[in-house]
Design an enzyme around this catalytic site. Sequence first.
Site, PDB file in Angstrom:
ATOM      1  N   HIS A 197      -8.344  -0.861   5.081  1.00 49.61           N
ATOM      2  CA  HIS A 197      -6.890  -0.125   5.921  1.00 49.61           C
ATOM      3  C   HIS A 197      -6.509   1.328   4.854  1.00 49.61           C
ATOM      4  CE1 HIS A 197      -2.554   0.994   8.455  1.00 49.61           C
ATOM      5  NE2 HIS A 197      -2.375   1.166   7.359  1.00 49.61           N
ATOM      6  N   HIS A 226       5.848   2.361   3.593  1.00 50.33           N
ATOM      7  CA  HIS A 226       5.913   1.045   3.354  1.00 50.33           C
ATOM      8  C   HIS A 226       6.724   1.240   1.251  1.00 50.33           C
ATOM      9  CE1 HIS A 226       4.036  -1.608   5.980  1.00 50.33           C
ATOM     10  NE2 HIS A 226       3.337  -0.385   6.677  1.00 50.33           N
ATOM     11  N   HIS A 236       0.873  -1.886  -0.042  1.00 49.61           N
ATOM     12  CA  HIS A 236      -0.370  -0.259   0.060  1.00 49.61           C
ATOM     13  C   HIS A 236       0.716   1.199  -0.348  1.00 49.61           C
ATOM     14  CE1 HIS A 236       0.455  -0.567   3.801  1.00 49.61           C
ATOM     15  NE2 HIS A 236       0.411   0.328   4.626  1.00 49.61           N
ATOM     16  N   ASP A 296      -0.110  -3.692   6.092  1.00 47.46           N
ATOM     17  CA  ASP A 296      -1.177  -3.151   7.342  1.00 47.46           C
ATOM     18  C   ASP A 296      -2.208  -3.603   7.062  1.00 47.46           C
ATOM     19  OD1 ASP A 296       1.148  -2.168   7.622  1.00 47.46           O
ATOM     20  OD2 ASP A 296       1.042   0.215   7.848  1.00 47.46           O
ATOM     21  N   HIS A 326       4.676  -4.940  10.509  1.00 50.11           N
ATOM     22  CA  HIS A 326       5.758  -4.085  11.896  1.00 50.11           C
ATOM     23  C   HIS A 326       5.359  -4.744  13.120  1.00 50.11           C
ATOM     24  CE1 HIS A 326       4.255   0.510  10.905  1.00 50.11           C
ATOM     25  NE2 HIS A 326       3.541  -0.259   9.710  1.00 50.11           N
ATOM     26  N   HIS A 345       0.989   4.001   1.978  1.00 51.31           N
ATOM     27  CA  HIS A 345       1.641   4.918   2.561  1.00 51.31           C
ATOM     28  C   HIS A 345       3.341   4.707   3.305  1.00 51.31           C
ATOM     29  CE1 HIS A 345      -1.595   3.541   5.569  1.00 51.31           C
ATOM     30  NE2 HIS A 345      -2.089   4.803   4.722  1.00 51.31           N
TER      31      HIS A 345
HETATM   32 ZN    ZN Z   1       0.230   1.471   6.549  1.00 50.70          ZN
END
Ligand code: ZN
Length: 254
Positions: free
Chosen positions: A113, A60, A55, A132, A170, A57
Amino acid sequence: MAKLSVQLVPCLKDNYAYLVTDAGQGVYAVVDPSEPEPVIKALGERKLTHILNTHHHFDHTGGNIALKEKYGAVVVGPEKDRERIPGIDVGVSEDAPWMFGKHTAHILEIPAHTKAHIAFYFPEDGVVFTGDTLFAMGCGRLFEGTPQMMWNSLSKLMALPDETRVYCGHEYTFNNGRFALTLEPTNNALLTRMADVEAKRARNEATMPTNMALEKLTNPFLRPNSPDIRRSTGLLEASDVDVFAEMRRRKDMF
Ligand SMILES: [Zn+2]
């Protein structure tokens, strides 16, 4: 054909990138590089061929551009989020598998997410990268989706074979387990796992990978029909998705 090897690359504070390789085929990918330096160090003499993003973010994708420039690696990410994936070359979706050398990756669309979050699932290798969306004993926050969307996404992952090894974005496992215990304080599988996680973290060891069987036994977000969870939330007669939503709401404040 050799199975893919997966190497953890800790990044930032608690992110994991993963080096996924089949040296025999000359393919070297990194999943979700937060930053370039730890990945370059982990690669050593090897040359990166692919960058896979679950994704958009920044924690990432933050390493995408520098790694692409250094190695000429191909950036692969969710087609439905093209405009938010830095340096994307290949957009992928559930419509077609993506080939990593001779290894088939099924793309699972698992939004909530973010609206276009995907997982890379390698069925012959028994490995899935869940970013995530699914964490060890937890799940991601609902930034761009509803509880129903996340429940559908998690249900898709729950359909994978029990022995599938799961690599998450994570190291949140210990805290997730503490939350899980507030809902199921007498779940024996959970208690056993937490003792193991606590020992690992005390030695500063990673808790990845997990696997689907263990998640189904200990991850509360996959267990909304557990009688203990229903008692803890006071939602005895509610739908699974309503119980899921209540757990997610509590976790946001935990
Ligand atoms: Zn994320």
